[in-house]
Scaffold this motif. Structure first.
Motif, PDB file in Angstrom:
ATOM      1  N   MET A   1      -0.922 -21.150  -3.064  1.00 45.04           N
ATOM      2  CA  MET A   1      -2.284 -20.964  -2.136  1.00 45.04           C
ATOM      3  C   MET A   1      -1.911 -19.651  -2.423  1.00 45.04           C
ATOM      4  N   LYS A   2      -2.917 -19.263  -2.688  1.00 48.82           N
ATOM      5  CA  LYS A   2      -3.488 -17.955  -3.149  1.00 48.82           C
ATOM      6  C   LYS A   2      -3.490 -16.348  -1.864  1.00 48.82           C
ATOM      7  N   ARG A   3      -3.246 -15.744  -1.587  1.00 50.78           N
ATOM      8  CA  ARG A   3      -2.304 -14.650  -0.782  1.00 50.78           C
ATOM      9  C   ARG A   3      -3.497 -14.053  -0.249  1.00 50.78           C
ATOM     10  N   LYS A   4      -4.136 -13.796   0.915  1.00 56.40           N
ATOM     11  CA  LYS A   4      -5.022 -12.799   1.169  1.00 56.40           C
ATOM     12  C   LYS A   4      -5.028 -12.138   1.651  1.00 56.40           C
ATOM     13  N   VAL A   5      -6.059 -10.391   1.031  1.00 61.27           N
ATOM     14  CA  VAL A   5      -5.715  -9.323   0.951  1.00 61.27           C
ATOM     15  C   VAL A   5      -6.654  -8.808   1.535  1.00 61.27           C
ATOM     16  N   ILE A   6      -6.727  -7.383   2.187  1.00 58.43           N
ATOM     17  CA  ILE A   6      -7.911  -6.701   2.591  1.00 58.43           C
ATOM     18  C   ILE A   6      -7.598  -4.874   2.011  1.00 58.43           C
ATOM     19  N   ILE A   7      -8.307  -4.917   1.403  1.00 55.49           N
ATOM     20  CA  ILE A   7      -7.897  -3.209   0.374  1.00 55.49           C
ATOM     21  C   ILE A   7      -8.292  -2.103   1.137  1.00 55.49           C
ATOM     22  N   VAL A   8      -8.130  -0.959   1.521  1.00 58.55           N
ATOM     23  CA  VAL A   8      -8.522  -0.395   2.167  1.00 58.55           C
ATOM     24  C   VAL A   8      -8.597   1.119   0.963  1.00 58.55           C
ATOM     25  N   GLY A  27      -2.081  -8.638  13.036  1.00 61.33           N
ATOM     26  CA  GLY A  27      -0.319  -8.925  12.951  1.00 61.33           C
ATOM     27  C   GLY A  27      -1.067  -9.406  11.445  1.00 61.33           C
ATOM     28  N   GLY A  28      -1.559  -8.613  10.498  1.00 59.33           N
ATOM     29  CA  GLY A  28      -1.408  -8.644   8.964  1.00 59.33           C
ATOM     30  C   GLY A  28      -0.076  -8.296   8.635  1.00 59.33           C
ATOM     31  N   ARG A  29       0.192  -7.956   7.522  1.00 61.73           N
ATOM     32  CA  ARG A  29       1.074  -6.839   6.573  1.00 61.73           C
ATOM     33  C   ARG A  29       1.170  -6.761   6.054  1.00 61.73           C
ATOM     34  N   CYS A  30       1.079  -4.964   6.152  1.00 58.41           N
ATOM     35  CA  CYS A  30       0.891  -3.481   5.162  1.00 58.41           C
ATOM     36  C   CYS A  30       1.661  -3.093   4.175  1.00 58.41           C
ATOM     37  N   ILE A  31       1.520  -2.805   3.327  1.00 54.79           N
ATOM     38  CA  ILE A  31       2.061  -2.803   1.616  1.00 54.79           C
ATOM     39  C   ILE A  31       2.195  -1.053   1.842  1.00 54.79           C
ATOM     40  N   SER A  32       3.374  -0.728   2.621  1.00 51.14           N
ATOM     41  CA  SER A  32       2.941   0.979   3.112  1.00 51.14           C
ATOM     42  C   SER A  32       3.328   1.893   1.526  1.00 51.14           C
ATOM     43  N   LYS A  33       4.308   0.897   0.493  1.00 51.00           N
ATOM     44  CA  LYS A  33       4.286   1.807  -1.079  1.00 51.00           C
ATOM     45  C   LYS A  33       3.027   1.430  -1.823  1.00 51.00           C
ATOM     46  N   GLY A  43      -0.891  -1.423 -10.398  1.00 49.85           N
ATOM     47  CA  GLY A  43      -1.442  -2.538 -10.156  1.00 49.85           C
ATOM     48  C   GLY A  43      -0.346  -4.029  -9.838  1.00 49.85           C
ATOM     49  N   LYS A  44       0.768  -4.191 -10.771  1.00 51.80           N
ATOM     50  CA  LYS A  44       1.449  -5.246 -10.541  1.00 51.80           C
ATOM     51  C   LYS A  44       2.866  -5.134  -9.810  1.00 51.80           C
ATOM     52  N   GLU A  45       3.019  -4.289  -9.457  1.00 55.15           N
ATOM     53  CA  GLU A  45       3.649  -3.487  -8.734  1.00 55.15           C
ATOM     54  C   GLU A  45       3.216  -3.773  -7.502  1.00 55.15           C
ATOM     55  N   ILE A  46       1.440  -3.580  -7.030  1.00 54.07           N
ATOM     56  CA  ILE A  46       1.294  -4.054  -5.832  1.00 54.07           C
ATOM     57  C   ILE A  46       1.447  -5.563  -5.499  1.00 54.07           C
ATOM     58  N   VAL A  47       1.056  -6.310  -6.512  1.00 56.95           N
ATOM     59  CA  VAL A  47       0.919  -7.691  -6.896  1.00 56.95           C
ATOM     60  C   VAL A  47       2.471  -8.145  -6.645  1.00 56.95           C
ATOM     61  N   ASP A  48       3.466  -7.524  -6.962  1.00 58.28           N
ATOM     62  CA  ASP A  48       4.637  -8.827  -6.674  1.00 58.28           C
ATOM     63  C   ASP A  48       5.065  -8.478  -4.822  1.00 58.28           C
ATOM     64  N   PHE A  49       4.886  -7.111  -4.658  1.00 59.23           N
ATOM     65  CA  PHE A  49       4.316  -6.396  -2.842  1.00 59.23           C
ATOM     66  C   PHE A  49       3.977  -7.493  -2.397  1.00 59.23           C
ATOM     67  N   ILE A  50       2.679  -7.656  -2.421  1.00 58.61           N
ATOM     68  CA  ILE A  50       2.085  -8.521  -1.826  1.00 58.61           C
ATOM     69  C   ILE A  50       3.006  -9.367  -1.626  1.00 58.61           C
ATOM     70  N   LEU A  77      -6.664  -1.424  -8.021  1.00 58.32           N
ATOM     71  CA  LEU A  77      -7.746  -1.430  -7.436  1.00 58.32           C
ATOM     72  C   LEU A  77      -7.822  -3.352  -7.729  1.00 58.32           C
ATOM     73  N   GLU A  78      -8.390  -3.026  -9.532  1.00 59.65           N
ATOM     74  CA  GLU A  78      -9.344  -3.920  -9.936  1.00 59.65           C
ATOM     75  C   GLU A  78      -8.047  -4.378 -10.567  1.00 59.65           C
ATOM     76  N   TYR A  79      -6.854  -4.459 -10.985  1.00 62.98           N
ATOM     77  CA  TYR A  79      -5.760  -5.748 -11.215  1.00 62.98           C
ATOM     78  C   TYR A  79      -5.876  -6.595  -9.710  1.00 62.98           C
ATOM     79  N   VAL A  80      -5.835  -5.771  -8.611  1.00 65.11           N
ATOM     80  CA  VAL A  80      -4.777  -6.907  -7.555  1.00 65.11           C
ATOM     81  C   VAL A  80      -6.465  -7.611  -7.481  1.00 65.11           C
ATOM     82  N   ALA A  81      -7.880  -7.134  -7.313  1.00 75.45           N
ATOM     83  CA  ALA A  81      -8.994  -8.005  -7.167  1.00 75.45           C
ATOM     84  C   ALA A  81      -8.952  -8.981  -8.221  1.00 75.45           C
TER      85      ALA A  81
END
Length: 194
Positions: A1-8, A27-33, A43-50, A77-81
């Motif tokens: 299952m792919k994780r559903k992500v919104i980028i700001v 009701g979502g989860r924020c990656i504050s880091k 990007g790789k670290e962000i994906v791990d946190f996601i 952003l590009e890495y995560v997307a």
């Protein structure tokens, strides 16, 4: 299952507090880091946190700190997307006064008054006469396969209209619009109730 992500595309202190407030409300989860000016992790670290986040949607912040070329925020952003385990529901593209950027064409924008308008807004959340939104962390969006791009002014600010003290209503509305228009509203709600 792919994780559903919104980028700001903002990550300074005001944006961080506003995005955290808004993410809790939806009701979502924020990656504050991922917050920082510029983005402090790659990007790789962000994906791990996601992947570690308890539920979807997961909200990530990226910021180039006014850099008009490819900065840390856009690289992340590009890495995560483009990651195969991530499904981007949409991007909240934040306007800034950065010069010499290409900008990005938005699907629509949300003004500082909370109105949905065709075209772009400026950093104060005022409607412009253009379809292109100009910001320091948005140029790369045209090269990524993003299903929905919503323009917004400076998160947590906009002359107090998006302040955390009043619940960060503009960024909250933007996140809600991404969920509603992605067709995953029911799926996200069911998953969060488990």
């Amino acid at each position: 299952m792919k994780r559903k992500v919104i980028i700001v595309t903002d990550g300074d202190g005001f944006a961080k507090r506003a995005v955290e407030t808004a993410t809790t409300k939806i009701g979502g989860r924020c990656i504050s880091k991922s917050a920082g000016n510029p983005t402090p992790i790659i990007g790789k670290e962000i994906v791990d946190f996601i992947k570690e986040a308890k539920n979807d949607p997961v909200v990530v912040m990226v910021d180039d700190r006014g850099h008009n070329r490819m900065g840390k925020g856009e690289l992340a952003l590009e890495y995560v997307a483009r990651h195969p385990d991530i499904e981007i529901l949409g991007v909240i593209a934040v306007a800034s006064n950065t010069h010499y950027v290409n900008g990005v064409e938005v699907d629509f924008s949300i003004t500082a008054e909370g109105k949905i308008v065709d075209g772009a807004v400026d950093k104060f959340g005022e409607k412009t006469d253009k379809k292109t939104l100009f910001g320091d962390t948005v140029d790369v969006l045209g090269e990524c396969n993003i299903p929905l791009i919503i323009g917004i002014g400076d998160i947590g600010k906009m002359n107090g209209k998006d302040d955390c003290e009043i619940g960060a209503p503009i960024i909250t509305k933007a996140l809600e619009e991404v969920i509603n228009r992605s067709g995953s509203k029911n799926e996200v709600v069911k998953k969060n109730k488990r």
